[in-house]
Design an enzyme around this catalytic site. Sequence first.
Site, PDB file in Angstrom:
ATOM      1  N   ASP A 312       5.507  -8.295  -2.136  1.00  0.00           N
ATOM      2  CA  ASP A 312       5.709  -7.014  -2.390  1.00  0.00           C
ATOM      3  C   ASP A 312       4.723  -6.343  -1.415  1.00  0.00           C
ATOM      4  O   ASP A 312       3.757  -7.230  -0.779  1.00  0.00           O
ATOM      5  CB  ASP A 312       5.576  -6.617  -3.916  1.00  0.00           C
ATOM      6  N   TRP A 313       4.587  -4.938  -1.493  1.00  0.00           N
ATOM      7  CA  TRP A 313       3.690  -4.064  -0.745  1.00  0.00           C
ATOM      8  C   TRP A 313       2.157  -4.474  -0.831  1.00  0.00           C
ATOM      9  O   TRP A 313       1.596  -4.294  -1.658  1.00  0.00           O
ATOM     10  CB  TRP A 313       4.145  -2.746  -1.088  1.00  0.00           C
TER      11      TRP A 313
END
Length: 777
Positions: A312-313
């Site tokens: 994820d980010w």
Amino acid sequence: MRMNLLLSALLCASVSSLTAQTKVSPAIPRDERIEQKVETLLKKMTLDEKIGQMTELAIDVITKRGNPADGFQIDEAMLDSVIRKYKVGSILNVPLGVAQTKEKWEAIIRRIQEKSMKEIGIPCIYGVDQIHGTTYTLGGTFFPQGINMAATFNRALVREGSRISAYETKAGSIPWTYAPVLDLGRDPRWPRMWENYGEDSYVNAEMGRESVLGFQGDAPNHIGKTRVAATLKHYMGYGVPVSGKDRTPSSITLQDMREKHFAPFLEGIKAGALSVMVNSAMNNGLPFHANYELLTKWLKEDLQWDGMIVTDWADINNLYTRDKIAADKKEAIKLAINAGIDMSMDPYSWNFCTLLKELVEEGEVPMSRIDDAVRRVLRLKYRLGLFETPDYRHQEFPLFGSPEHAAAALQAAEESMVLLKNEDRLLPLTQGKRLLITGPNANSMRTLNGGWSYSWQGDRADACAADYNTILESFTAKFGADNIVYEPGVTYKARGNWWEENTPEIEKAVEAAAGVDYIVACIGENSYCETPGNLTNLFLSPNQLDLVKALAATGKPVILILNEGRPRILNEIEPLSKAVVNIMLPGNYGGDALANLVAGDANFSGKMPYTYPKEINSLNTYDYKPSENVDRMEGAYNYDAVLSVQWAFGYGLSYTSYAYSNLRVDKSSFTDDDVLTFTVDVTNTGTRAGKESVLLFSSDLVASLTPDIRRLRAFEKVSLQPGETKTVTLKVKASDLAFVGYDGKWILEKGDFRMQAGNQTLNVTCAETRKWETANK
């Protein structure tokens, strides 16, 4: 000697037999043509090219800085650095933070693909968060959020919604979506509760499978022109942080992790999901992005899954900046890649490439791990057909934003709304009555959609969705402008934080109530997404509580419309209302759907996908332990209750009524390899046609670990005309009644189970105990 040889042969045969019994087939069938292409290309690639394929950067990196009014433009120099110099294999996110037209998407991706094919001969894979329809493409069809789709208990609607989303996403040449969301929404404090399919693992597993098949079709090695790659997220246990706040630690037992949180991902992988995104947080002190056991062992090895894992980010960065298990980014990269991460969503810096190259050259990350990750990236691109068709023409997708797609979204919205209270059969409302439409959510497209809608926080929805109807606009069209009075009383700050409200004008709403027959109070939350949605108080805002109290004091019947992403506590005002409808986040067609239902042109059929709390210190789920003792309430069929809830999981009213009878099973005694077939007669005993979701629960009466009070094991939705009876069939694999024991192994124990559908119960008996030595049943 001959005896020794004989014993050796028998031993080998025994081991071979055991291996054959426990050998796991590939989750996705191996395609030799694709594998040959992957190997051929891999052998030609340099280390720089391989690492580039493992890198994903945000489109901001290649955005030309200038006047936003000029629209998005690619910075060609930065594109050259990203593609030619660093060989980056993936780009993500929405330009300028707001949805683009399909024509603009097509142009952007075509330019990226032209550059990528020219410089490295490998297409880029572009990814976006299209989590409830075509949410980052202007003019696309928005479906209700995941929590609403769970409330439909309609598998076909979930599959169709994802199929339409895939079609319209591909119209903009985007081949990869970061959906479905399979986190279990088991803590109402958590700000991402609305993205998934509710609190139950079985519902998430069933809906997750349907979503994967809708996005990808049923041939994962050959994703068609109108399909996209799905991403199961966020692997796993994301929805139960101890603090209730986003991206904070969880403390999940091995039993719950395997039995509940892993179950939806397991089902999605079996359905052919091509990629998985990892949970940003940690469990019991170990961040998921560094968890070899969960990433490599459980997911890749135990399931023989050859898909791709993406972070994820910026979550590799978080391993050292936030979680402190690495001294710097280089060490964080080493931990994550060796744990099983295949692609890093960096998202703003290409130093991932240089640091990973150093790690390989220093022997800290083996080349075998690099090659495995790159195989997975290339395999995904070949499965998507990107080498043959890197981009598409939007004209090839004539049904984009079509009436057919809109009709499906409207049906989903109608079937997702839950009627929680209807005293004196106040609803449906008859034509000719005057209505006060009030509350901060009454005239807002932003609140109907929630986050991930045109923009990350959903704050651009009122402008981008101006062609659709708010609740006020839909009720005006349905009941006539002469019968509608609008006075909000409470409003949200247009440019403030999502929870901020303007100075209330409750007295204006009270004055407006004087000339109406009914009050429709649209209350709840403004839109938010991820960490900005964290809160410290689960109660509905004081202004909104005061608004409802003041309006109820007028003596006019109050109808509460709950438009919220998570359940906000409202025990002070629920008794003051005559009717309550939970619409959650129904999307662009939510206003129209609600008007149809309130007017009686459609019937309610949604059921609660989560437990709605009544008290702040009584947060619970339906599958609680016996000692937790939850109140019995009408329609919930709980036992031995004392802990209070406002509305139970599975609860939902209708304009008609249903009677259950004659629950039967084809075998009252079973073993682990049986399939139990239950049937129950359901009769529409009212005067309106309706749809009833038939839920089958099990209760393990005695077990070596304290069992949950009950678990949902099957559901089917059935349409019934007034007076009509249908026999509903519900199948349960006996092995699904097993649980994970204290030793971490699956076990089905000899003994009795109580099965329940509606008010009907019966007992079945497991004749013998079975323990599995394999990781999965």
